[in-house]
Design a protein around this motif. Structure first.
Motif, PDB file in Angstrom:
ATOM      1  N   GLY A 133       0.808  -1.213   0.000  1.00 46.69           N
ATOM      2  CA  GLY A 133       0.000   0.000   0.000  1.00 46.69           C
ATOM      3  C   GLY A 133       0.836   1.255   0.000  1.00 46.69           C
ATOM      4  O   GLY A 133       1.834   1.352   0.716  1.00 46.69           O
ATOM      5  N   TRP A 134       0.413   2.215  -0.812  1.00 45.59           N
ATOM      6  CA  TRP A 134       1.084   3.504  -0.924  1.00 45.59           C
ATOM      7  C   TRP A 134       0.260   4.523  -0.151  1.00 45.59           C
ATOM      8  O   TRP A 134      -0.954   4.655  -0.365  1.00 45.59           O
ATOM      9  CB  TRP A 134       1.155   3.861  -2.400  1.00 45.59           C
ATOM     10  N   SER A 135       0.860   5.208   0.798  1.00 48.11           N
ATOM     11  CA  SER A 135       0.185   6.232   1.596  1.00 48.11           C
ATOM     12  C   SER A 135      -1.054   5.638   2.284  1.00 48.11           C
ATOM     13  O   SER A 135      -0.947   4.639   2.995  1.00 48.11           O
ATOM     14  CB  SER A 135      -0.154   7.426   0.713  1.00 48.11           C
ATOM     15  N   LEU A 136      -2.239   6.207   2.076  1.00 40.84           N
ATOM     16  CA  LEU A 136      -3.445   5.678   2.711  1.00 40.84           C
ATOM     17  C   LEU A 136      -3.665   4.210   2.361  1.00 40.84           C
ATOM     18  O   LEU A 136      -4.175   3.434   3.184  1.00 40.84           O
ATOM     19  CB  LEU A 136      -4.672   6.495   2.288  1.00 40.84           C
ATOM     20  N   GLY A 137      -3.263   3.812   1.163  1.00 37.68           N
ATOM     21  CA  GLY A 137      -3.412   2.411   0.770  1.00 37.68           C
ATOM     22  C   GLY A 137      -2.678   1.465   1.707  1.00 37.68           C
ATOM     23  O   GLY A 137      -3.067   0.307   1.865  1.00 37.68           O
ATOM     24  N   GLY A 138      -1.610   1.951   2.345  1.00 36.93           N
ATOM     25  CA  GLY A 138      -0.891   1.124   3.301  1.00 36.93           C
ATOM     26  C   GLY A 138      -1.693   0.832   4.550  1.00 36.93           C
ATOM     27  O   GLY A 138      -1.513  -0.212   5.186  1.00 36.93           O
ATOM     28  N   ILE A 139      -2.594   1.760   4.925  1.00 33.33           N
ATOM     29  CA  ILE A 139      -3.484   1.503   6.054  1.00 33.33           C
ATOM     30  C   ILE A 139      -4.388   0.322   5.724  1.00 33.33           C
ATOM     31  O   ILE A 139      -4.605  -0.573   6.543  1.00 33.33           O
ATOM     32  CB  ILE A 139      -4.337   2.739   6.397  1.00 33.33           C
ATOM     33  N   TYR A 140      -4.926   0.308   4.512  1.00 38.45           N
ATOM     34  CA  TYR A 140      -5.754  -0.816   4.093  1.00 38.45           C
ATOM     35  C   TYR A 140      -4.966  -2.120   4.175  1.00 38.45           C
ATOM     36  O   TYR A 140      -5.473  -3.144   4.659  1.00 38.45           O
ATOM     37  CB  TYR A 140      -6.238  -0.628   2.648  1.00 38.45           C
ATOM     38  N   THR A 160       3.295   5.562   4.447  1.00 35.94           N
ATOM     39  CA  THR A 160       1.985   5.413   5.082  1.00 35.94           C
ATOM     40  C   THR A 160       1.979   5.982   6.499  1.00 35.94           C
ATOM     41  O   THR A 160       2.813   5.602   7.327  1.00 35.94           O
ATOM     42  CB  THR A 160       1.584   3.922   5.116  1.00 35.94           C
ATOM     43  N   PRO A 161       1.032   6.859   6.824  1.00 35.07           N
ATOM     44  CA  PRO A 161       0.959   7.457   8.170  1.00 35.07           C
ATOM     45  C   PRO A 161       0.132   6.612   9.134  1.00 35.07           C
ATOM     46  O   PRO A 161      -1.035   6.893   9.378  1.00 35.07           O
ATOM     47  CB  PRO A 161       0.284   8.803   7.897  1.00 35.07           C
ATOM     48  N   PHE A 162       0.739   5.574   9.691  1.00 31.78           N
ATOM     49  CA  PHE A 162       0.000   4.683  10.577  1.00 31.78           C
ATOM     50  C   PHE A 162       0.239   4.975  12.056  1.00 31.78           C
ATOM     51  O   PHE A 162      -0.331   4.313  12.919  1.00 31.78           O
ATOM     52  CB  PHE A 162       0.346   3.213  10.280  1.00 31.78           C
ATOM     53  N   THR A 163       1.086   5.924  12.372  1.00 31.87           N
ATOM     54  CA  THR A 163       1.266   6.328  13.756  1.00 31.87           C
ATOM     55  C   THR A 163       1.287   7.856  13.815  1.00 31.87           C
ATOM     56  O   THR A 163       1.421   8.514  12.790  1.00 31.87           O
ATOM     57  CB  THR A 163       2.563   5.735  14.352  1.00 31.87           C
ATOM     58  N   GLY A 164       1.161   8.423  14.996  1.00 34.18           N
ATOM     59  CA  GLY A 164       1.031   9.871  15.065  1.00 34.18           C
ATOM     60  C   GLY A 164      -0.382  10.287  14.694  1.00 34.18           C
ATOM     61  O   GLY A 164      -1.235   9.474  14.339  1.00 34.18           O
ATOM     62  N   HIS A 165      -0.653  11.559  14.763  1.00 38.91           N
ATOM     63  CA  HIS A 165      -1.989  12.057  14.464  1.00 38.91           C
ATOM     64  C   HIS A 165      -2.154  12.284  12.966  1.00 38.91           C
ATOM     65  O   HIS A 165      -1.215  12.727  12.296  1.00 38.91           O
ATOM     66  CB  HIS A 165      -2.248  13.370  15.212  1.00 38.91           C
ATOM     67  N   CYS A 215       5.461   9.546  11.332  1.00 41.67           N
ATOM     68  CA  CYS A 215       4.177   8.845  11.275  1.00 41.67           C
ATOM     69  C   CYS A 215       4.291   7.498  10.564  1.00 41.67           C
ATOM     70  O   CYS A 215       3.323   6.731  10.541  1.00 41.67           O
ATOM     71  CB  CYS A 215       3.137   9.697  10.542  1.00 41.67           C
ATOM     72  N   SER A 216       5.445   7.218   9.981  1.00 41.90           N
ATOM     73  CA  SER A 216       5.629   5.993   9.205  1.00 41.90           C
ATOM     74  C   SER A 216       6.637   5.048   9.848  1.00 41.90           C
ATOM     75  O   SER A 216       7.232   4.214   9.163  1.00 41.90           O
ATOM     76  CB  SER A 216       6.091   6.335   7.778  1.00 41.90           C
TER      77      SER A 216
END
Length: 276
Positions: A133-140, A160-165, A215-216
């Protein structure tokens, strides 16, 4: 195969007005880094220039034919991941785009369809699926691996921003506008921060102009790692250095995962968690 709603994914369908967690001091990348996102076309040009050389020297790790499900970033389409998928296909993987048009966030039915696609891809190939996943796709990709760990071979995320706000990005307002969801649910953020129970790699850049690089960062663990490259956020999916690291991660034999080796000549291009 019909998708079923899960408690984990149903959180995405909720909005919240809860304030962001106390102590969050991350800020979105500054204007200078945002301006540097303009280098993305040059990164794609570098990919086109270096690929024949890398293939001729057989420097790119080849795959074993297992399936790879690829998710685009926020506001992006499968067209943006086409160069990446073409490269992986040429290396022997069976890639599949997400196939839901523009990624406008986790709207109703989106994540259920992602899960159905993963189940069907696993059934069709009879093998575990790598989730990219790229960016938001990495959350998926990360949430699918948590939901279906028996179907996931590994997870690789790009910026991908999976940590932090979520507001430590320059895209949170756009996310709220197109998705209809608030980007300030502490319970959801705590869930997203947890790493999947499968090998998980975060490829990120400290010069990312969209997502604050902290965040990554995966927390240390036996199946997690972070690989730093020099790239723009928009260019991560076409940056030759990032794609080499991606190919290296996907090429590992199933069940024999080891952290990325950034020693030798690689130390000029990469930095890993152990070196941080």
């Amino acid at each position: 195969m019909p998708a079923t709603r899960s408690p984990r994914f149903s959180r995405w369908q909720q909005t919240s007005s809860t304030a962001h967690p106390d102590g969050s001091d991350l800020r979105a990348p500054n204007a200078w880094l945002l301006m540097l996102e303009g280098r993305a076309p040059w990164e794609y040009a570098a990919l086109l220039a270096t690929m024949p050389w890398l293939k001729r020297l057989q420097k790119l790790p080849h795959g074993d034919g297992h399936p790879v499900l690829v998710f685009p970033g926020l506001g992006a389409h499968d067209v943006t991941t086409a160069p990446l998928r073409a490269l992986l296909d040429s290396l022997g993987y069976a890639t599949q785009p997400w196939g839901q048009g523009f990624n406008l966030g986790p709207r109703a039915g989106v994540l259920e369809q992602c899960k159905a696609d993963l189940i069907e891809l696993h059934r069709r190939h009879g093998r575990k699926v790598s989730l990219l996943g790229w960016s938001l796709g990495g959350i998926y990709a990360r949430e699918l691996a948590k939901e279906c760990p028996d179907l996931a071979r590994c997870v690789v995320t790009l910026g991908t921003p999976f940590t932090g706000h979520p507001r430590a990005t320059n895209a949170w307002r756009f996310f709220e506008m197109v998705s209809g969801h608030a980007a300030n649910d502490p319970a959801l953020m705590a869930q997203i921060r947890q790493a999947p129970p499968v090998p998980t790699t975060s490829i990120y850049s400290k010069t990312d102009g969209v997502v604050a690089w902290r965040c990554s960062i995966n927390e240390p663990g036996p199946l997690t790692e972070n690989i730093e490259v020099q790239a723009s956020h928009i260019g991560l999916g076409v940056n030759p250095v990032a794609l080499y690291a991606l190919a290296d991660r996907l090429a590992q034999p199933e069940g024999e995962w080891t952290p990325f080796d950034a020693k030798g000549a690689r130390r000029w291009f990469y930095k890993t968690s152990e070196q941080a």
